[in-house]
Design an enzyme around this catalytic site. Structure first.
Site, PDB file in Angstrom:
ATOM      1  N   LYS A  75      11.043   1.390   2.046  1.00  0.00           N
ATOM      2  CA  LYS A  75      10.570   2.768   2.232  1.00  0.00           C
ATOM      3  C   LYS A  75      11.632   3.574   2.979  1.00  0.00           C
ATOM      4  CE  LYS A  75       6.427   5.240   3.901  1.00  0.00           C
ATOM      5  NZ  LYS A  75       5.148   5.092   4.652  1.00  0.00           N
ATOM      6  N   SER A 150       1.185   7.020   2.287  1.00  0.00           N
ATOM      7  CA  SER A 150       2.457   7.693   2.106  1.00  0.00           C
ATOM      8  C   SER A 150       3.525   6.806   1.449  1.00  0.00           C
ATOM      9  CB  SER A 150       2.981   8.154   3.469  1.00  0.00           C
ATOM     10  OG  SER A 150       3.248   7.041   4.297  1.00  0.00           O
ATOM     11  N   SER A 174      -1.143   3.756   4.967  1.00  0.00           N
ATOM     12  CA  SER A 174      -0.030   4.123   4.084  1.00  0.00           C
ATOM     13  C   SER A 174       0.560   2.975   3.288  1.00  0.00           C
ATOM     14  CB  SER A 174       1.086   4.796   4.886  1.00  0.00           C
ATOM     15  OG  SER A 174       0.749   6.141   5.129  1.00  0.00           O
TER      16      SER A 174
END
Lengths: 491, 99, 495
Positions: A75, A150, A174
């Site tokens: 990420k 997210s 997330s």
């Protein structure tokens, strides 16, 4: 297996193939890019930054180890010295850190290779990956729908086959919510088990690095390599992490909590049906259902949005255009430098949360808002502790809905926040949680459930995830029985 | 807890965010709705609940030794929007004036 | 109406540790800009702080020395304000649960100390440094260096216990002595290792309530503290006596020009938005750590001064002078162990301190050259009247640059100490023979003429005779003559 099919392999098998010399690390890393990414990436947009040169260098440095040559999507809020780390914010566009996050460093030491930086909601604030300055990620199972957020990019990348594993961050769901929306396994460990050093902070007391995988066993493999104390993170737990090597040990005799009051309203029927299916599978594998009522999620949402925004407003103060990041050319005096750079560098959702958090900490409101929320947090943790005195695990939805359409919740912050209603609690309480897929819903959209465990309950969660993976069939629990992943098909 | 326009202005000032006049009402309304929702906490019985913090069992202190993580000036300044002679450059700092 | 001032101080003490407060970068002074920085102290995204054990131990040492209550579980907090020298735009400090609370610092000479009460003592991190604006073409800008960012600081806050600027100056000097004594800081105000801000208000003499206070920043020398406070008190007094009111404000004092400048008025008071630092666990000071800190605490300067008075019979003033530095007191006591205690005190305070002053050296450097037992040996010979004072001073001078014991030095320089009466008697008789008129005056009762004769003998001995011995010899001689004894014949030849 031909090189073209390497991307289908679970991480463990891929590393074995690399170590045995059946393929090179570079082939293992490139397979996902040459194969499925060529088909999907343009539409899905799971990756914010990729660099073939850095991948090749990484593969060159990784000929051995338990993850030898295994590509891992990271990420974009985890620092990597060889790829930009921008949190998908204009504020950090072009920023490349001088150091690796501890989890990235451990990943590389184990032979893993950074495959690319996963797209995300800006600074991890969002539940749909629509708030990325590089544009949204789409759900590979339905390109009109969101992958969740997210960490939507890493989840979608694992789902379509770019890499068997990915690292995300989970501050309020997330990792678990996008895992659920993309049909992969997503683990949020116990707070303090995975180092936060090098994870660009959103809300320090809630943030936890999480792991995506197509299989429970792969998640267990990566967890075992990354978990453990880090002298660079004072909030990392000092003790040895839980042993997850028995992830295929089954759930015989385990009690799972069934807080059905939570989904009596506001939860889609398909989601509830998925829960029933998972419960049946767990029972088939020998676990026992323990029904009881649990504290409604609204309290967690309220608590979360005060605590998380307060900490975020503080953590994001450092982005000011002085040492790094966006600097507005019109900032001729210091005040203008700060306000212009920050207003232009941060997106609307990030600014909204900074404002809310600043309010929560400001003179006159601190006690009423922030302190009350921290006390509520203790109350919520107590609620989980009480539950775990009656059961070993909790079963509940990962999200109240199936993947929603792009744009559906963009104009209603509160509705967006409510999509995390079932995941926030674990972050508030610091406990581990995992989402695991069950059979897809009608129409082929992924469907998943969430499992929560007590502190250091990762091993139990992974055993339950494996049990769900084999649909409760005890005869197939053992790791030698491979399970085919439910790949998306290009329409 | 309805937030007023002036309050939004004050908070934005503290957070060093610029908010256009025409956005004040919308932001005030958004923040108010979240805070209204957060008002639910008032219904929660918090007797005996101390603010939660996760203190690890042993609060590890760092030994006072170099850890070899220092950057070179070049690395430190590599990402700076403006730098010169080993320093970061900023608009004039005037003592006593809050930027 | 007469007004009295009420003053409270806020002092920042830079700790002498190898590394910074929350990272391992060197905490040294004077490195090239932005070279002692890392992701943590530069506030890079993703970096996390870790507290330095040595800084915590130093804080405990000072806290225990000041008699503070030590909080078993203290909490770091973030204090938010935007400033270019603040890498995270918040400072990690302690707020509602500081490490140390209460306590007091004794100021003044042994036996007559006044204790000034403290409010708290807590740990925090220093900021970087930004330069005054510089011009380049049509633009002006400031330069920022983060080497100092993250250096450990202790903030000490006193109660509003001072009335006079001089008291504050004395307090600061005592604090500086203590931090050096404990080895927690070098306390050099010029280098910013000790900094001071003050809160000042005036009230009608005898009133209980406090007046409106102003904050005085950057009092960065002891002289600056005294003069800045005097200026601010004068300013407030003028306002109040003219029927005006004092407005809440923060001022800065420029000691060069003796000028006060308003930095900020009340309207733009800060909202620091403190909250507990979530990246750091509670700072737990368990019994063993505290006991170790207590056990490692040296005898404190005021206790030691009192002991020097009691044990060696020194005056309170002398004891305080000797306890100005721990190494000086150590030196003195080592000296006193082998020589007369009071004479040793005189020697250390006059000769040793003179040399330190002249050569701008430290007592440590001095002791390396002239160890205490070496000086003590000399002082012991003086006390035994074996070596006259002026000669001893000469020997002391040789000691600074040469090796060897007292006798060795004397021999090397071809000097024999003329302490004994047998050595001096021939000289005395010689002088008496040369100054018959003076002898007669002495016999007639003139003590001033006796002094003259002492001087003459001293001269003949080239300063190597002990005056007291010469005087005694002369007096014996005159007593004998007064009693009618005939003088022995002067021998031929001098010494």
């Amino acid at each position: 297996m031909s090189a073209r099919e390497l991307w289908r392999l679970p991480a463990r098998a891929l590393a074995t193939a690399v170590r045995a010399g059946e393929c090179t690390a570079l082939e293992a890393v490139s397979a996902g890019w040459d194969g499925p990414a060529a088909l999907w990436e343009r539409d899905v947009h799971a990756i914010a930054h990729s660099d073939p040169g850095a991948r090749a260098a990484g593969a060159g440095a990784a000929p051995s180890g338990p993850l030898a040559g295994v590509p891992v999507v990271v990420k974009d809020n985890l620092c990597t010295h060889d790829h930009p780390t921008t949190c998908c914010s204009r504020m950090l566009d072009g920023y490349q850190p001088p150091y690796d996050a501890t989890v990235v460093q451990r990943l590389r030491e184990a032979g893993g290779v950074v495959s690319g930086k996963g797209n995300m909601d800006e600074f991890a604030m969002g539940s749909s990956t629509e708030f990325s300055c590089y544009g949204p990620t789409r759900n590979p199972y339905d390109l009109a729908r969101v992958p969740g957020g997210s960490s939507g990019g890493p989840a979608a990348a694992v789902a379509y086959g770019l890499a068997p594993l990915a690292l995300g961050s989970d501050t309020g769901g997330s990792v678990r919510q996008p895992a659920a929306f993309c049909g992969v396994v997503g683990l949020k460990p116990t707070y303090g088990r995975l180092s936060r050093y090098g994870l660009v902070a959103f809300a320090s007391s809630l943030d936890q690095v999480g792991i995506f995988g197509r299989h429970a066993g792969d998640v267990a493999l990566l967890y075992a390599l990354l978990a453990g104390p880090d002298p660079l993170d004072a909030t990392s737990r000092a003790s040895l992490p839980p042993d997850v090597s028995g992830w295929d040990g089954g759930v015989e005799g385990l009690r799972f909590g069934w807080p059905a009051n939570l989904w009596r309203e506001g939860v889609e029927a398909e989601v509830v049906a998925g829960l029933e299916e998972a419960a049946a599978w767990l029972e088939r594998a020998g676990a026992r259902r323990v029904p009881f009522d649990f504290l409604p999620g609204e309290y967690a949402v309220a608590t979360y949005y005060l605590v998380a925004t307060a900490e975020a407003s503080s953590n994001l103060a450092r982005f000011d255009g002085v040492r790094y990041g966006h600097r507005d050319p019109a900032g001729h005096d210091l005040h203008a430098l700060y306000t212009r750079s920050r207003s232009a560098g941060f997106g609307a959702e990030v600014q909204r949360r900074i404002l809310l958090g600043t309010y929560a900490l400001s003179a006159g409101y601190y006690e009423e808002v922030y302190l009350t929320a921290q006390r509520a947090r203790a109350r919520i943790r107590r609620e989980y502790e009480a539950a775990f005195s009656r059961c070993d695990l909790l079963l509940m939805p990962a999200a109240p809905t199936l993947p929603f359409r792009l744009g559906e919740k963009l104009d209603d912050p509160l509705a967006m926040y409510l999509s995390d209603i079932f995941t926030l609690g674990a972050n508030l309480a610091g406990i581990p949680g995992l989402s695991a897929p069950v059979t897809p819903a009608a129409g082929g959209l992924p469907r998943a459930v969430q499992l929560l465990g007590p502190d250091d309950g990762e091993a139990l969660l992974l055993r339950a995830a494996r049990a769900l993976e084999v649909r409760g069939e005890r005869a197939r629990l053992d790791r030698s029985h491979e399970v085919e992943f439910a790949w998306p098909t290009k329409r | 807890m309805a937030i007023q326009r002036d309050e939004v202005r004050r908070i934005a000032g503290l957070a060093r965010l610029e908010i256009r006049e025409e956005e004040l009402d919308r932001i005030a309304a958004e923040l108010s709705s979240v805070l209204d929702y957060a008002g639910a906490l008032k219904r929660l019985d918090l007797a005996g609940c101390e603010p939660l913090s996760f203190a690890p069992p042993a609060a590890a202190l760092r030994a006072d030794e170099p850890d070899g993580r220092c950057l070179t000036a070049e690395q430190a300044l590599a990402m700076a929007p403006e730098a010169e002679g080993g320093f970061f450059l900023v608009p004039p700092v005037i003592e006593g004036q809050d930027p | 109406m007469a007004h009295e001032a009420v003053i409270g101080l806020e002092c920042h003490i830079q700790l002498r540790t190898r590394g910074k407060m929350f990272c391992g970068c060197p905490a040294e002074f004077g490195a090239p800009p932005d070279t002692n920085v890392c992701p943590v102290c530069l506030g890079l995204p993703g970096a996390l702080p870790r507290a330095n054990r040595a800084a915590v131990e130093a804080a405990l040492r000072l806290g225990l020395a000041l008699g503070c209550a030590i909080r078993e579980e203290s909490v770091f907090a973030r204090k938010h304000y935007f400033y270019p020298d603040s890498p995270k735009n918040y400072q990690i400090t302690q707020y509602d649960r500081p490490l140390c609370a209460g306590g007091s610092l004794p100021v003044g000479e042994a036996g007559g100390e006044r204790r000034y009460d403290l409010e708290r003592l807590h740990l925090e991190e220093d900021t970087g440094k930004s330069s005054h604006p510089v011009r380049a073409g049509d633009r002006a800008f400031s330069l920022v260096d983060f080497n100092r960012a993250g250096v450990p600081l202790l903030e000490l806050v006193t109660q509003p216990v001072f009335r006079e600027p001089a008291e504050c100056a004395a307090f600061l000097a005592a604090l500086r002595r203590l931090v050096r004594w404990l080895g927690v800081s070098d306390g050099d105000m010029e280098k910013g290792q000790l900094r001071c801000d003050a809160n000042v208000s005036l009230r009608p003499a005898g009133a209980a309530a406090l007046g409106v206070k102003t904050e005085l920043k950057n009092l960065n020398s002891i002289r600056g503290v005294e003069r800045g406070l005097a200026a601010e008190i004068a300013r407030q007094r003028l306002l109040l006596e003219g029927g005006g009111v004092v407005g809440q404000a923060t001022l800065s004092y420029d000691v060069e020009h003796d000028r006060l400048a308003v930095m900020r008025s009340k309207e733009d008071a800060h909202d620091y938005r403190y909250f507990p630092e979530p990246d750091l666990p509670v700072l737990r000071v368990v019994g063993a750590v505290l006991e170790a800190a207590r056990a490692g605490l040296p005898e404190l300067p005021w206790t030691r001064a009192a002991r020097l008075v009691g044990r060696y019979g020194l005056s309170a003033h002398d004891a305080s002078v000797l306890c100005e530095q721990r190494e000086l007191a150590d030196y003195y006591e080592a000296c006193a162990a082998v020589a007369d205690e009071r004479l040793a005190a005189n020697w250390v305070m006059t000769e040793v301190l003179r040399v330190l002053h002249e050569r701008a050296g430290s007592i440590g450097e001095f002791a390396a050259r002239v160890p205490a037992v070496r000086l003590g040996g000399l002082v012991a010979r003086v006390a035994a009247k074996e070596i006259p004072g002026p000669l001893a001073k000469q020997v002391f001078g040789w000691m600074l640059d040469e090796e060897g014991g007292v006798d060795e030095l004397l021999a090397r320089h071809g000097v024999r100490a003329m302490g004994a009466a047998t050595d001096l008697r021939p000289l005395v008789l010689e002088v008496l023979g040369e100054h018959a008129a003076a002898v007669a005056q002495v016999l007639a009762g003139s003590s001033r003429t006796l002094d003259f004769l002492v001087g003459q003998v001293m001269k003949k001995s080239r300063g190597q005779a002990a005056p007291q011995v010469v005087r005694e010899l002369l007096e014996t001689e005159f007593a004998r003559r007064a009693a009618g004894e005939s003088p022995p014949r002067a021998p031929r030849g001098g010494p």
